[in-house]
Design a protein around this motif. Sequence first.
Motif, PDB file in Angstrom:
ATOM      1  N   LEU A 198       0.877  -1.103  -0.022  1.00  9.67           N
ATOM      2  CA  LEU A 198      -0.059  -0.230  -0.035  1.00  9.67           C
ATOM      3  C   LEU A 198       0.852   1.383   0.019  1.00  9.67           C
ATOM      4  CD1 LEU A 198      -3.069  -1.204   2.506  1.00  9.67           C
ATOM      5  CD2 LEU A 198      -3.118  -0.596  -0.002  1.00  9.67           C
ATOM      6  N   THR A 199       2.056   1.348   0.804  1.00 11.31           N
ATOM      7  CA  THR A 199       2.792   2.370   0.918  1.00 11.31           C
ATOM      8  C   THR A 199       3.406   2.706  -0.742  1.00 11.31           C
ATOM      9  OG1 THR A 199       3.509   2.062   3.183  1.00 11.31           O
ATOM     10  CG2 THR A 199       4.872   3.350   1.793  1.00 11.31           C
ATOM     11  N   GLY A 241       0.929   6.845  -6.581  1.00 12.94           N
ATOM     12  CA  GLY A 241      -0.098   7.766  -6.959  1.00 12.94           C
ATOM     13  C   GLY A 241      -1.408   6.991  -7.217  1.00 12.94           C
ATOM     14  N   PHE A 242      -1.328   5.599  -6.637  1.00 11.64           N
ATOM     15  CA  PHE A 242      -2.486   4.780  -6.965  1.00 11.64           C
ATOM     16  C   PHE A 242      -3.456   4.977  -5.977  1.00 11.64           C
ATOM     17  CE2 PHE A 242       0.538   2.912 -10.072  1.00 11.64           C
ATOM     18  CZ  PHE A 242      -0.103   3.049 -11.287  1.00 11.64           C
ATOM     19  N   SER A 258      -7.678   3.122   3.487  1.00 11.63           N
ATOM     20  CA  SER A 258      -6.883   3.765   2.142  1.00 11.63           C
ATOM     21  C   SER A 258      -7.995   3.591   1.171  1.00 11.63           C
ATOM     22  CB  SER A 258      -5.735   2.433   1.782  1.00 11.63           C
ATOM     23  OG  SER A 258      -4.539   2.287   2.774  1.00 11.63           O
ATOM     24  N   ARG A 259      -7.707   4.605   0.256  1.00 11.59           N
ATOM     25  CA  ARG A 259      -8.514   4.815  -0.979  1.00 11.59           C
ATOM     26  C   ARG A 259      -7.852   4.822  -2.331  1.00 11.59           C
ATOM     27  NH1 ARG A 259     -13.664   6.610   1.494  1.00 11.59           N
ATOM     28  NH2 ARG A 259     -13.217   6.624   3.546  1.00 11.59           N
ATOM     29  N   VAL A 260      -8.408   4.290  -3.139  1.00 17.32           N
ATOM     30  CA  VAL A 260      -8.038   4.189  -4.529  1.00 17.32           C
ATOM     31  C   VAL A 260      -8.254   5.347  -5.317  1.00 17.32           C
ATOM     32  CG1 VAL A 260      -8.184   2.845  -6.768  1.00 17.32           C
ATOM     33  CG2 VAL A 260      -8.513   1.676  -4.647  1.00 17.32           C
ATOM     34  N   TRP A 280      -9.323   7.915 -11.468  1.00 15.99           N
ATOM     35  CA  TRP A 280      -8.473   8.261 -12.847  1.00 15.99           C
ATOM     36  C   TRP A 280      -9.112   9.098 -13.769  1.00 15.99           C
ATOM     37  CZ3 TRP A 280      -3.648   5.887 -14.607  1.00 15.99           C
ATOM     38  CH2 TRP A 280      -3.029   5.395 -13.666  1.00 15.99           C
ATOM     39  N   ILE A 281      -8.783  10.084 -14.416  1.00 14.41           N
ATOM     40  CA  ILE A 281      -9.431  10.771 -15.331  1.00 14.41           C
ATOM     41  C   ILE A 281      -9.130  10.351 -16.412  1.00 14.41           C
ATOM     42  CG2 ILE A 281     -10.064  12.803 -13.978  1.00 14.41           C
ATOM     43  CD1 ILE A 281      -7.836  14.375 -15.239  1.00 14.41           C
ATOM     44  N   ALA A 282      -9.815  10.554 -17.557  1.00  9.91           N
ATOM     45  CA  ALA A 282      -9.502  10.144 -19.313  1.00  9.91           C
ATOM     46  C   ALA A 282      -8.085  10.408 -19.572  1.00  9.91           C
ATOM     47  CB  ALA A 282     -10.634  10.816 -20.030  1.00  9.91           C
ATOM     48  N   ALA A 283      -7.686  12.006 -19.397  1.00 14.76           N
ATOM     49  CA  ALA A 283      -6.412  12.376 -19.470  1.00 14.76           C
ATOM     50  C   ALA A 283      -5.156  11.526 -18.753  1.00 14.76           C
ATOM     51  CB  ALA A 283      -6.122  13.850 -19.213  1.00 14.76           C
ATOM     52  N   ASP A 284      -5.472  11.231 -17.625  1.00 13.24           N
ATOM     53  CA  ASP A 284      -4.431  10.328 -17.015  1.00 13.24           C
ATOM     54  C   ASP A 284      -4.459   8.953 -17.986  1.00 13.24           C
ATOM     55  OD1 ASP A 284      -4.053  12.088 -15.211  1.00 13.24           O
ATOM     56  OD2 ASP A 284      -5.456  11.024 -13.913  1.00 13.24           O
ATOM     57  N   VAL A 285      -5.309   8.322 -18.157  1.00 12.00           N
ATOM     58  CA  VAL A 285      -5.429   7.183 -18.890  1.00 12.00           C
ATOM     59  C   VAL A 285      -4.939   7.227 -20.217  1.00 12.00           C
ATOM     60  CG1 VAL A 285      -6.933   5.173 -19.738  1.00 12.00           C
ATOM     61  CG2 VAL A 285      -7.154   6.207 -17.674  1.00 12.00           C
ATOM     62  N   THR A 286      -5.187   8.294 -20.849  1.00 16.39           N
ATOM     63  CA  THR A 286      -4.516   8.473 -22.088  1.00 16.39           C
ATOM     64  C   THR A 286      -2.957   8.655 -22.041  1.00 16.39           C
ATOM     65  OG1 THR A 286      -6.545   9.353 -23.068  1.00 16.39           O
ATOM     66  CG2 THR A 286      -4.591  10.024 -24.223  1.00 16.39           C
ATOM     67  N   GLU A 287      -2.540   9.305 -21.060  1.00 13.32           N
ATOM     68  CA  GLU A 287      -1.092   9.520 -20.882  1.00 13.32           C
ATOM     69  C   GLU A 287      -0.516   8.467 -20.504  1.00 13.32           C
ATOM     70  OE1 GLU A 287       1.986  11.936 -17.816  1.00 13.32           O
ATOM     71  OE2 GLU A 287      -0.128  12.447 -17.791  1.00 13.32           O
ATOM     72  N   LEU A 288      -1.067   7.440 -19.791  1.00 10.24           N
ATOM     73  CA  LEU A 288      -0.515   6.180 -19.495  1.00 10.24           C
ATOM     74  C   LEU A 288      -0.399   5.292 -20.776  1.00 10.24           C
ATOM     75  CD1 LEU A 288       0.283   4.168 -17.087  1.00 10.24           C
ATOM     76  CD2 LEU A 288      -2.076   3.474 -16.999  1.00 10.24           C
TER      77      LEU A 288
END
Length: 94
Positions: free
Chosen positions: A20-21, A27-28, A37-39, A42-50
């Motif tokens: 988890l750490t 950043g997940f 802990s919270r997941v 993700w926004i669409a821009a993050d997924v596109t960048e990935l």
Amino acid sequence: MEAALASELNVSRLPIREALTHLENEGFVRILPRRSSRVMQWIAADVTELFDVRLSLETLAARLAAKAVAAAPRCSRCSTRSTQNTPRRTVRTG
């Protein structure tokens, strides 16, 4: 949550805490002290960048693999290139 994950995965809580750490550092997830802990969302821009980064890495890996194959010495018994770092020698007996 740690106890539930540890029980489900049949491990102690320490590897769960370490994972988890690590996920928080990447950043997940977001760890809330003494709570949970919270997941992260993700926004669409993050997924596109990935996916752009992944595509770039896969392209680079393919290019480097092709260069390594092209630089490898040819196999004398067949028309392919050897993937060994050192050429093999055929030893004849008799």
